[in-house]
Design a protein around this motif. Structure first.
Motif, short mmCIF file in Angstrom:
data_model
loop_
_atom_site.label_atom_id
_atom_site.label_comp_id
_atom_site.label_asym_id
_atom_site.label_seq_id
_atom_site.Cartn_x
_atom_site.Cartn_y
_atom_site.Cartn_z
N ALA A 156 -2.41 -9.45 -0.80
CA ALA A 156 -2.84 -9.97 -2.45
C ALA A 156 -4.13 -9.16 -2.94
O ALA A 156 -3.26 -9.20 -4.53
N VAL A 157 -4.69 -9.14 -2.40
CA VAL A 157 -6.04 -8.53 -3.05
C VAL A 157 -5.59 -6.66 -3.16
O VAL A 157 -5.81 -5.83 -4.25
N LEU A 158 -5.29 -6.21 -2.23
CA LEU A 158 -4.23 -5.10 -2.56
C LEU A 158 -4.03 -4.70 -3.48
O LEU A 158 -3.55 -3.72 -4.93
N THR A 159 -2.08 -5.71 -3.57
CA THR A 159 -1.65 -5.71 -4.35
C THR A 159 -1.69 -5.53 -6.16
O THR A 159 -1.02 -5.02 -6.80
N TYR A 160 -3.20 -6.13 -5.70
CA TYR A 160 -3.59 -6.54 -7.48
C TYR A 160 -3.78 -5.42 -8.14
O TYR A 160 -4.11 -5.24 -9.29
N HIS A 161 -4.35 -3.96 -7.35
CA HIS A 161 -4.16 -3.00 -7.74
C HIS A 161 -3.20 -2.12 -7.84
O HIS A 161 -3.86 -0.47 -8.40
N VAL A 162 -2.40 -2.20 -7.72
CA VAL A 162 -0.60 -1.28 -8.03
C VAL A 162 0.29 -2.38 -9.28
O VAL A 162 0.08 -3.44 -8.95
N VAL A 163 0.40 -1.41 -10.35
CA VAL A 163 1.32 -1.80 -10.99
C VAL A 163 2.33 -0.44 -10.93
O VAL A 163 2.20 0.77 -10.37
N PRO A 164 3.76 -1.33 -10.92
CA PRO A 164 4.51 -0.26 -10.68
C PRO A 164 4.83 0.79 -11.34
O PRO A 164 4.37 0.43 -12.50
N GLY A 165 5.36 2.03 -11.18
CA GLY A 165 6.17 2.39 -12.40
C GLY A 165 4.17 3.97 -12.34
O GLY A 165 3.73 2.87 -11.99
N LYS A 166 4.70 4.58 -12.82
CA LYS A 166 3.18 5.91 -13.20
C LYS A 166 2.74 5.95 -14.51
O LYS A 166 3.57 6.24 -15.48
N VAL A 167 1.96 5.11 -14.27
CA VAL A 167 1.53 5.34 -15.47
C VAL A 167 0.34 6.38 -15.93
O VAL A 167 -0.86 6.18 -15.55
N MET A 168 0.14 7.47 -17.11
CA MET A 168 -0.95 8.28 -16.94
C MET A 168 -2.03 7.83 -17.36
O MET A 168 -1.29 7.28 -18.62
N ALA A 169 -2.80 8.53 -17.33
CA ALA A 169 -4.02 8.13 -18.34
C ALA A 169 -3.93 8.19 -19.69
O ALA A 169 -4.14 7.11 -20.83
N SER A 170 -3.31 9.04 -20.23
CA SER A 170 -2.23 8.66 -21.57
C SER A 170 -1.51 8.20 -22.49
O SER A 170 -1.88 8.39 -22.82
N ASP A 171 -0.56 6.97 -21.09
CA ASP A 171 -0.68 5.93 -21.35
C ASP A 171 -0.73 4.88 -21.65
O ASP A 171 -0.06 3.48 -21.91
N VAL A 172 -2.06 5.20 -20.86
CA VAL A 172 -2.71 3.83 -21.24
C VAL A 172 -3.66 2.68 -22.09
O VAL A 172 -3.73 3.89 -23.61
N LYS A 173 -2.88 1.87 -22.62
CA LYS A 173 -2.94 1.41 -23.64
C LYS A 173 -3.33 -0.43 -23.42
O LYS A 173 -3.76 -1.02 -22.29
N ALA A 174 -4.17 -1.17 -24.28
CA ALA A 174 -5.60 -2.36 -24.16
C ALA A 174 -4.60 -3.62 -23.93
O ALA A 174 -3.20 -3.00 -24.57
N GLY A 175 -4.62 -4.43 -23.42
CA GLY A 175 -3.46 -5.36 -23.21
C GLY A 175 -3.56 -5.97 -21.39
O GLY A 175 -4.57 -5.95 -20.76
#
Length: 151
Positions: free
Chosen positions: A85-104
């Motif tokens: 549970a802790v480790l999968t909390y560190h994983v987001v589905p998809g490939k999100v590059m730094a330039s795509d990161v938005k607050a929220g």
């Protein structure tokens, strides 16, 4: 002639097959994710993160894991369900590059959402992102300075 040239180059090591690295191999090769690799093994998540993905992993370094009290970390490593549970909390589905990161809020593989802020550098919950866009063939790794815990 062409087959002979390729065979000769292979024989002399001048031509080798390039094998892309998945997220796990990329993290292991970096050298500062030994505790993460151990935790992924204990949780039975190696095959998942070697899978097709794509995944975005917020990877805590060995120094980040060192911030967790030893007794708590040892207990976590022995509790496979909680560790997963802790480790999968560190994983987001998809490939999100730094330039795509938005607050929220961003949904994790674990099921809960992490909070991303961008005011003073990028933060994921209480962890600072210290390196970004480490590419793997099945996703991307962003390095964080703390282990984040699901609520």
């Amino acid at each position: 002639m062409k087959k002979t040239l390729i065979a000769s180059l292979l024989a002399f090591g001048a031509l080798t097959a390039v094998q892309a690295k998945d997220i796990v191999d990329t993290a292991v090769a970096a050298g500062n994710f030994k505790t993460l690799a151990t935790a992924l093994t204990e949780a039975g998540l190696i095959d998942t993160l070697k899978g097709a993905g794509p995944f975005t992993v917020f990877a805590p370094t060995d120094a980040a894991f060192a911030k967790v009290p030893k007794a708590d970390l040892d207990a976590l490593l022995k509790d496979k369900a909680k560790l997963a549970a802790v480790l999968t909390y560190h994983v987001v589905p998809g490939k999100v590059m730094a330039s795509d990161v938005k607050a929220g809020k961003v949904q994790t593989v674990q099921g809960s959402a992490i909070t991303v802020t961008t005011a003073n550098g990028v933060m994921v919950d209480n962890a600072k992102v210290t390196a970004t866009d480490i590419a793997a063939d099945n996703g991307v790794i962003h390095v964080i300075d703390s282990v984040i815990m699901p609520k």
